[in-house]
Design a protein around this motif. Structure first.
Motif, PDB file in Angstrom:
ATOM      1  N   ARG A  27       0.822  -1.208   0.000  1.00 48.14           N
ATOM      2  CA  ARG A  27       0.000   0.000   0.000  1.00 48.14           C
ATOM      3  C   ARG A  27       0.861   1.266   0.000  1.00 48.14           C
ATOM      4  O   ARG A  27       0.584   2.234  -0.714  1.00 48.14           O
ATOM      5  N   GLN A  56       2.146   1.755  -3.446  1.00 54.12           N
ATOM      6  CA  GLN A  56       1.099   2.257  -4.328  1.00 54.12           C
ATOM      7  C   GLN A  56       0.854   3.747  -4.114  1.00 54.12           C
ATOM      8  O   GLN A  56       0.548   4.477  -5.059  1.00 54.12           O
ATOM      9  N   ARG A  57       0.989   4.192  -2.871  1.00 55.05           N
ATOM     10  CA  ARG A  57       0.783   5.604  -2.552  1.00 55.05           C
ATOM     11  C   ARG A  57       2.001   6.450  -2.890  1.00 55.05           C
ATOM     12  O   ARG A  57       1.990   7.670  -2.751  1.00 55.05           O
ATOM     13  N   GLU A  75       4.930   6.379  -1.343  1.00 50.10           N
ATOM     14  CA  GLU A  75       5.729   6.737  -0.177  1.00 50.10           C
ATOM     15  C   GLU A  75       6.964   5.860  -0.031  1.00 50.10           C
ATOM     16  O   GLU A  75       7.925   6.240   0.641  1.00 50.10           O
TER      17      GLU A  75
END
Length: 204
Positions: free
Chosen positions: A38, A41-42, A44
């Motif tokens: 996640r 995907q963001r 970061e």
């Protein structure tokens, strides 16, 4: 009031202090694979190599450093510990880049990024040498996973015997591993008997 656990990204920053880290290290720190996915995907976290992550705001990462060194020494090849890291054959993240140059070529001195230069036999220098690219499409030259293992085994005094054996074990346990190719390369590069004994012990 009870203190709250830090958010996953903050936890990773506290644990790794901005340096690249292994997926396995992050999981050991308490961040799940799902959370890591996640965060990627963001935007970061970014993947530097197979199983190696870096904070997106950390600037140039390990792969960019490999590309920088390769651009400065186009006749050189990323090798040994650095190549094992790229191919996810070790949990080590080397403090310096390992670069091979052929015997007889100019031996460069590179301070930044920290680079250790090794002199390899000119006759077999091109064996297993291939070009790959970073996510930013920066090309660099590196030895194949199979050659990297063979070099680690025959040069274990530089790489570390435990590191070399761990790399060999991780490779042969992978789907698609080519044990016969390891044996073939060992005969061509030197260290055939040592590789044969190690493979026999692992595969028996």
């Amino acid at each position: 009031m009870p203190s709250h656990a830090p958010e996953p990204l903050e936890l990773l920053r506290q644990r790794f202090d901005g340096r690249p880290f292994r997926t396995a290290e992050a999981i050991d720190a308490g961040v799940s694979r799902t959370t890591l996915h996640r965060l990627k995907q963001r935007g970061e976290l970014v993947a530097l190599a197979r199983g190696v992550l870096q904070f997106a705001d950390a600037g140039m990462g390990m792969l960019s450093d490999l590309a920088v060194v390769s651009a400065r020494v186009p006749h050189g090849t990323i090798c040994l510990n650095s190549a094992l890291t790229y191919w996810d054959l070790t949990d080590e993240i080397p403090a310096e880049i390992h670069l091979a140059v052929p015997r007889g070529a100019r031996r460069p001195s590179i301070v930044a990024p920290p680079t250790r230069v090794h002199v390899f036999d000119a006759e077999t220098f091109s064996v297993g040498r291939q070009q790959v690219s970073t996510d930013a499409d920066e090309p660099f030259w590196i030895y194949s996973a199979e050659r990297s293992i063979v070099d680690a085994m025959r040069m274990s005094r530089w790489v570390g015997r435990d590191v070399a054996l761990h790399a060999l074990r991780r490779y042969v346990n992978r789907s698609g591993a080519q044990a016969a190719r390891l044996t073939e390369l060992s005969r061509e590069l030197g260290g055939g008997p040592t590789m044969s004994r190690a493979l026999e012990a692992l595969l028996s």
